[in-house]
Design a protein around this motif. Structure first.
Motif, short mmCIF file in Angstrom:
data_model
loop_
_atom_site.label_atom_id
_atom_site.label_comp_id
_atom_site.label_asym_id
_atom_site.label_seq_id
_atom_site.Cartn_x
_atom_site.Cartn_y
_atom_site.Cartn_z
N UNK A 234 13.10 -6.14 -9.25
CA UNK A 234 12.83 -6.48 -7.84
C UNK A 234 13.33 -5.38 -6.91
N UNK A 235 14.55 -4.89 -7.15
CA UNK A 235 15.06 -3.84 -6.25
C UNK A 235 14.22 -2.57 -6.39
N UNK A 236 13.65 -2.33 -7.56
CA UNK A 236 12.73 -1.19 -7.71
C UNK A 236 11.45 -1.42 -6.90
N UNK A 237 10.97 -2.65 -6.90
CA UNK A 237 9.78 -3.00 -6.13
C UNK A 237 9.98 -2.70 -4.65
N UNK A 238 11.14 -3.09 -4.11
CA UNK A 238 11.42 -2.84 -2.70
C UNK A 238 11.63 -1.35 -2.45
N UNK A 245 4.85 -5.00 2.40
CA UNK A 245 5.26 -6.05 1.47
C UNK A 245 6.61 -6.61 1.90
N UNK A 246 6.60 -7.83 2.42
CA UNK A 246 7.84 -8.53 2.73
C UNK A 246 8.13 -9.52 1.62
N UNK A 357 17.71 -13.43 -0.45
CA UNK A 357 17.95 -12.02 -0.21
C UNK A 357 16.79 -11.48 0.64
N UNK A 358 17.12 -11.00 1.84
CA UNK A 358 16.13 -10.46 2.77
C UNK A 358 16.17 -8.93 2.74
N UNK A 359 15.08 -8.26 2.43
CA UNK A 359 15.07 -6.80 2.60
C UNK A 359 15.12 -6.45 4.09
N UNK A 360 15.99 -5.51 4.45
CA UNK A 360 16.11 -5.07 5.85
C UNK A 360 16.05 -3.55 5.92
N UNK A 380 20.36 -2.34 3.12
CA UNK A 380 19.02 -2.54 2.56
C UNK A 380 18.67 -4.01 2.41
N UNK A 381 19.71 -4.85 2.29
CA UNK A 381 19.50 -6.28 2.05
C UNK A 381 20.52 -7.10 2.85
#
Length: 462
Positions: A234-238, A245-246, A357-360, A380-381
């Motif tokens: 998942x962290x690679x995806x972000x 992509x949210x 966990x929200x990506x920021x 980042x999160x």
């Protein structure tokens, strides 16, 4: 409900307030009192002296003046979602903005003017008619005021920035009862403070938001086993960086949904809630990319109107449950954070208790820390630990779980956290939450609220 007596206000003083407001004033003994004093988080069962249901800025100004002059505690309530219970108080004044819900959208300038009592459901409905949206919360009943003035996480943050980044102006009633319009050119110091400084500087009666072309999206959850490798992928995806992509990471127990096999209901798992705002012809690529994070247990990822994605958690967390939260920021998702998710996710106390966990990153990083009161532009999160239970006793019993969970995250995260994820026992973290901006916020607090009238919040003391 408790039956503890609440001291009555002087009838003459109350009469003068009645003469100054157009909205309803609810006091102990009134038939509507228990309804008027209730807030979203049932853990906070308080008995205010009065609840003022304001209908316009004039009511807000009169109520602020009344509370200040009488030396009463003042709680400001929008959507009432404050997990720390800041929308209510014992023996003081509750200023309820819930009847101030007007919205005007200008599609040509892509601007929405939103009254302070609106929820994100109100905003999403009004703006979607024009194929527009702005960053808001992930539960539709959340109020715009608390979320925005705290910073404002949401599905669109990577592409559009935080809710506070999309503010172009606010109308603000300060502690002296003055009505001030704030922009980057007019009352710019207050405009800076409102973008993340919480309710410390006044009552926002109206927000102006910048809107973005977002209509239908690809959205919905994909569930996986509770597995560290899924989270690392998942962290690679972000990190791959497509800001359209949210994708929120969730850790909890399997909800009773028809597309999730029954054997996974109530069992620990993790999931990704997709919100793809890119072109429809890339939907299959996004579905496959998310599904590639691990063994898929169930998913429902479909085209939907943007407002729908913000209702997916609504049934899980209706008003009247008992909440106790903690929050943290992290750079990346270090393995220590992932390990804590796996360990504590396995003992999640209820289906309503979801670690989110929200990506920021993305657009959020293109704002400098000193440009807004919200300072964590290098994170980042943003992590929300949110045990939610159906009884007070169960909630109290689970407080050690979330404290231990947070302690396990602490060595791998920043020193502070997101103010809207902080609970009532986190007031000692306020300085860390604002980092280098705290001194400037304190100076502004001394200037605009030296008596600390607006103290029922994560308080920046003057």
């Amino acid at each position: 409900m408790t039956t503890t007596a609440t001291p009555a206000l002087d009838p003459q003083l109350l009469g003068r307030l009645h003469g100054s407001v157009r909205g309803e004033i609810v006091a102990p003994g009134d038939p509507e009192y228990d309804e008027a004093r209730a807030v979203y988080n049932a853990l906070h069962d308080k008995r205010p002296a009065i609840v003022v249901r304001a209908v316009d800025a004039g009511d807000v100004m009169a109520t602020v003046d009344f509370a200040r002059e009488q030396g009463l505690a003042l709680a400001v309530r929008g959507g009432s979602h404050s997990v720390a219970g800041h929308g209510t108080c014992d023996g003081g004044v509750v200023l309820d903005l819930g009847r101030m819900r007007g919205i005007r959208v200008d599609p040509d300038t892509r601007t929405a003017w939103v009254e302070g009592g609106c929820t994100w459901a109100d905003v999403n409905h009004a703006t979607h008619a024009f194929g527009l949206a702005t960053t808001g919360g992930i539960v539709s009943t959340t109020g715009v005021g608390g979320l925005t003035t705290g910073g404002g996480m949401g599905y669109l943050a990577r592409r559009c920035g935080l809710a506070c980044d999309n503010l172009t102006s606010v109308d603000l009633v300060t502690a002296d009862g003055s009505f001030r319009t704030c922009t980057d050119e007019q009352n710019s110091d207050l405009m800076w403070a409102v973008r993340g400084g919480g309710g410390n500087f006044g009552v926002v009666t109206s927000f102006a938001y910048r809107l973005h072309p977002v209509a239908d999206i690809l959205g919905g959850p994909t569930f996986f086993p509770l597995d560290a490798d899924v989270m690392r992928r998942y962290r690679e995806l972000i990190a791959e960086g497509d800001e359209r992509l949210g994708a929120l990471l969730v850790v909890g127990l399997g909800p009773p949904l028809p597309f999730l096999p029954e054997r996974w209901h109530g069992r620990p798992l993790c999931g990704v809630v997709t919100c793809w705002t890119g072109p429809e012809d890339e939907d299959d690529r996004i579905r496959d990319r998310v599904a590639g994070l691990g063994p898929v247990l169930g998913r429902m990822v479909e085209r939907m109107p943007y407002p729908v994605i913000n209702t997916l958690f609504d049934d899980l967390v209706p008003p009247g449950l008992f909440h106790y939260w903690k929050g943290a920021f992290s750079r990346g998702l270090p393995d220590g954070v992932v390990d804590a998710f796996v360990e504590y996710g396995a003992t999640t106390p209820s289906i309503q208790s979801v670690t989110v966990v929200f990506p920021v990153d993305g657009a959020c990083h293109r704002v400098r820390p000193e440009d807004t009161a919200f300072s964590y532009r290098d994170a980042d999160y943003s992590i929300a630990l949110s045990p939610t239970l159906t009884t007070r006793g169960d909630c109290e019993a689970q407080k050690p779980w979330v404290r231990a969970f947070y302690k396990a995250l602490e060595p791998h995260c920043a020193g502070g956290g997101y103010v809207n994820f902080m609970d009532a026992d986190d007031h000692d973290r306020v300085r860390a939450n604002y980092r280098g901006n705290h001194a400037r916020l304190t100076e502004l607090k001394r200037r605009y609220d030296p008596g600390n009238l607006f103290r029922l919040n994560h308080n920046i003391a003057p």
